[in-house]
Enzyme design. Structure first.
Site, PDB file in Angstrom:
ATOM      1  CG  ASP A  15      -1.871   1.299   1.049  1.00 35.01           C
ATOM      2  OD1 ASP A  15      -1.848   2.338   0.328  1.00 35.01           O
ATOM      3  OD2 ASP A  15      -2.668   1.406   1.870  1.00 35.01           O
ATOM      4  CB  VAL A  16       2.029   3.829  -2.919  1.00 36.49           C
ATOM      5  CG1 VAL A  16       2.719   2.179  -3.402  1.00 36.49           C
ATOM      6  CG2 VAL A  16       0.736   3.740  -2.810  1.00 36.49           C
ATOM      7  CG  ASN A  42       4.563   4.074 -12.839  1.00 29.95           C
ATOM      8  OD1 ASN A  42       3.982   4.729 -13.516  1.00 29.95           O
ATOM      9  ND2 ASN A  42       3.652   2.353 -13.572  1.00 29.95           N
ATOM     10  CE1 TYR A 108      -3.858  11.556 -12.598  1.00 34.54           C
ATOM     11  CE2 TYR A 108      -4.053  12.818 -13.948  1.00 34.54           C
ATOM     12  CZ  TYR A 108      -3.446  11.883 -13.499  1.00 34.54           C
ATOM     13  OH  TYR A 108      -2.905  11.372 -14.849  1.00 34.54           O
ATOM     14  CE  LYS A 112      -0.474  11.761 -11.660  1.00 35.07           C
ATOM     15  NZ  LYS A 112       0.353  10.698 -11.366  1.00 35.07           N
ATOM     16  CB  THR A 143      -2.813   2.604 -19.295  1.00 34.27           C
ATOM     17  OG1 THR A 143      -3.249   3.451 -19.465  1.00 34.27           O
ATOM     18  CG2 THR A 143      -1.434   3.011 -20.038  1.00 34.27           C
ATOM     19  CB  THR A 146      -6.240   6.488 -21.073  1.00 36.24           C
ATOM     20  OG1 THR A 146      -5.273   5.055 -21.740  1.00 36.24           O
ATOM     21  CG2 THR A 146      -5.065   6.994 -19.572  1.00 36.24           C
TER      22      THR A 146
END
Length: 198
Positions: A15-16, A42, A108, A112, A143, A146
């Site tokens: 879990d980042v 990532n 988002y 970023k 991906t 997207t």
């Protein structure tokens, strides 16, 4: 999973957003391979378009946790290992949304842009230790996240008239992880098929 990644790999579930998991990942990696000299941040999460006045605080915080806080934690916990290694390369995956605004995606976009700024701040601090820090800013890359957005009409907006492929981003990341980019740090590398040039 390990068979797909190859023989010289180690898979550790994480879990980042959790400091303890980051510590565990670094420890397990050091046990298997020695001090860490490359980190690719990532992990990411996206949400559907939503107007600012309807955006929930819980959704905003979740996006920030996954997209931004995870990058901070990754850098924080890898630095001692990289110092022991005598240097290294950190590559933080941001987005074209970290260069230009994104319609109805305030969390988002905020996350970023933050990754871009954190990258520069970390590069200034870690240069003395031979640790380079750069950010990568993909545009529309084909991906699972997207795929539903990409169509022929959209692709005609791109100067190269197509969406990008994951391998094209991987090649750029590999360059930044390697000594081939030994004089690059604190920089943003855009890979968007020219979309941001509009």
């Amino acid at each position: 999973m390990e068979s797909e990644l190859g023989e010289y790999t180690l898979f550790v579930k994480q879990d980042v957003t959790t400091p303890e998991d980051w510590q565990s990942v670094i420890e397990e990696t050091e046990k298997a391979f020695g001090p860490v000299n490359v980190l690719i941040n990532n992990a990411g999460i996206d949400v559907p378009e939503q107007s600012l006045d309807e955006y929930s605080e819980d959704t905003y915080r979740k996006v920030i946790e996954v997209n931004q806080t995870s990058v901070f934690l990754g850098m924080k916990y890898v630095v001692p290992s990289m110092k022991e290694a005598g240097g290294g390369s950190i590559v933080n995956i941001s987005s074209l949304a970290g260069i230009i605004g994104t319609y109805k995606k305030i969390a988002y976009t905020a996350s970023k842009f933050a990754v871009r700024g954190m990258t520069k701040a970390a590069a200034l601090e870690l240069g003395d230790y031979g640790i380079r820090v750069n950010s990568v800013h993909p545009g529309f890359i084909r991906t699972p996240m997207t795929e539903h957005l990409i169509n022929d009409e959209l692709e005609q907006v791109f100067p190269l008239r197509r969406a990008g492929e994951p391998e094209e981003v991987s090649n750029l990341v590999l360059f930044l992880a390697s000594e081939e980019s030994s004089y690059s740090t604190g920089a943003e590398f855009v890979i968007d098929g020219g979309l941001g040039a509009h």
